[in-house]
Design a protein around this motif. Sequence first.
Motif, PDB file in Angstrom:
ATOM      1  N   ARG A  59      -8.551 -25.966  32.254  1.00 23.07           N
ATOM      2  CA  ARG A  59      -8.402 -24.856  33.201  1.00 23.07           C
ATOM      3  C   ARG A  59      -8.755 -25.237  34.634  1.00 23.07           C
TER       4      ARG A  59
ATOM      5  N   VAL B 188     -17.611 -26.379  36.961  1.00 20.88           N
ATOM      6  CA  VAL B 188     -16.434 -25.854  36.263  1.00 20.88           C
ATOM      7  C   VAL B 188     -16.388 -26.519  34.897  1.00 20.88           C
ATOM      8  N   ASP B 189     -16.336 -25.750  33.838  1.00 24.18           N
ATOM      9  CA  ASP B 189     -16.316 -26.314  32.489  1.00 24.18           C
ATOM     10  C   ASP B 189     -14.889 -26.390  31.957  1.00 24.18           C
TER      11      ASP B 189
ATOM     12  N   ASP C  41     -15.546 -15.984  40.386  1.00 24.68           N
ATOM     13  CA  ASP C  41     -14.876 -14.926  39.624  1.00 24.68           C
ATOM     14  C   ASP C  41     -14.100 -15.495  38.446  1.00 24.68           C
ATOM     15  N   ASN C  42     -13.696 -16.755  38.574  1.00 18.02           N
ATOM     16  CA  ASN C  42     -12.897 -17.392  37.527  1.00 18.02           C
ATOM     17  C   ASN C  42     -13.775 -18.050  36.464  1.00 18.02           C
ATOM     18  N   GLY C  43     -15.103 -17.971  36.642  1.00 20.35           N
ATOM     19  CA  GLY C  43     -16.000 -18.477  35.624  1.00 20.35           C
ATOM     20  C   GLY C  43     -16.840 -19.672  36.021  1.00 20.35           C
ATOM     21  N   ALA C  44     -16.671 -20.167  37.252  1.00 20.58           N
ATOM     22  CA  ALA C  44     -17.488 -21.294  37.706  1.00 20.58           C
ATOM     23  C   ALA C  44     -18.934 -20.844  37.897  1.00 20.58           C
ATOM     24  N   GLU C  45     -19.838 -21.809  37.856  1.00 22.34           N
ATOM     25  CA  GLU C  45     -21.264 -21.534  38.041  1.00 22.34           C
ATOM     26  C   GLU C  45     -21.720 -22.138  39.378  1.00 22.34           C
TER      27      GLU C  45
ATOM     28  N   TYR D  85      -8.270 -23.381  39.441  1.00 20.51           N
ATOM     29  CA  TYR D  85      -9.179 -23.124  40.556  1.00 20.51           C
ATOM     30  C   TYR D  85      -8.602 -23.761  41.823  1.00 20.51           C
TER      31      TYR D  85
END
Length: 543
Positions: free
Chosen positions: A417, A412-413, A380-384, A421
Amino acid sequence: MLREAAQEESAEAPSGLKSYDLYIAGKDVAGDGWVYTVSGRSLLEDVFTSVSLKRSLEQDPESEAAKHPYVVGRCAIADDASIDLATQAAAAAAAEWQAVPLERRMKLGTRFREELIKHEDEFLRMLVAESHPVKLARWELSCLLQIYAPGSLRWYDKQMRVEKEYNGRRLILHRQPDGVVAFNPPQNAPLPSAALCVLALMAGNAVVVRAPRSIALSTMWLLRDIVAPLLEEFDAPPGVLNAVCSNPKQTMDRWIADPLINDIFYIGGSQEGLRFEQQCVAHGKKPILELAGNDGIVVWKDANVKWAAEAITEAFYGSGQICMVPNYVLAHPDVAEALIAEVKEQVKGIKPGLPEEEDVLLSPVRRSERFFRLLRQALDNGAELVTGGNRTEVDGTVSETGVFLQPTVVRVDGLDRARTYDVVREETFFPLIPIVVAERDHDDALLESFLQFVNSNDYGLRNSLWSRSDHVVETFVRRTVNGGLLKVNDSHIGFLPYLPSHGGTGRTGGAFGEANYPMLKTSHVQGVSIARDVSPYDAVFGA
């Protein structure tokens, strides 16, 4: 008075069933009931039958259930009086054992290693019975064989005593035992953790070990069948070693309050452990903490990608339920794509299965709610999601009711940030690892960013670096201050002589955390000067 175990006081163990009473002051002592161990295989084959057998036997030790092949052993349970008796026995034996010369006590380590090798098959069977995959059980044995290796023992010996001559004086720096050391092994690795008590014995301490009530068998086997006979061989006084199976809070409360306990070796979670540290200090006891880890692996642009990926997949051994496996990866952007692809490929070889199967590295995960919560938050926080993310059955089939978790990798990019996480910031204790890909920048800036990230970790057990650059390696060696161990271009979880197997900083080791050599941690430095024909006045005011 010690309640020595007798047939009329406790049910006779069925033939072939390992049965251990409490061990206090050199005697087997009857407990207050029994706790039973069923095999790890049985919990995967037929969990209902396994749980039913345990309940039936704990209610009625005479039950025919004890003859079921799933039942492998039982341990007596200690009450408050037995816990206190064990402490009193240790305190009574401590002074006599301390008086044994260090040279003789050091030989205990050599003999212990010899006995571990002699009993290797039984060691492995004990761990497999407690659901440790046999391949990992061998790794756990390798840890102890390195801790008690000849070179390691020589190094400990050198730290324990140094002598110098100076101006008519014999100067001695030696370490004296703290007295009575209490050990609290964890549920996930009780036997190898309890084996550290031999180092405290070598330092000259008497010990009390609490075998975890939920998984006591391997600990009691090690102490009663391996360590106790060795102490008899060394003519150690009764009470130097005591072993009780008991409730954790019940035992900790009594140890904290008991003035006879000097040190408490606590292995457990960070939150509870740091509170425990405060209690110890308030009661004048030395806390020796082995708490959670959040280990990092840094992969530089010139790393050997295949081997770095092998080290990263160690995160999944034992389903990540080992404190010293990697918990996050920092990847140089130039190597990130190749690294992630290689990790994804190697993950295919990490399989579930029965613990006695040679190629199995995953363990059952009984409570997986937090795994899915952490994974969902990351996504949900943008991780793939790179791979994994499901429950599976013992054969690897995806299933909503499976007791295994797939090895799971998320990308995680950005370093900036990354610590928003939880999966990066906290120990996960699941087969779940994030690979953090750094933003593109010049290498000097990236090196600074990686160092800052590693050193600002709230935890501090182990760190790893993969790089062929002498400059990068030396910079990390010189400037990494977080953690008790730094591995470079090597297995993250592997053990070596001389180097510490345990210990760390921050939320891993508490306020006094560092690399942990239990023989040194359970002793203290004392200086001695023995003068010959020296005037005290001249010593103070002379040239």
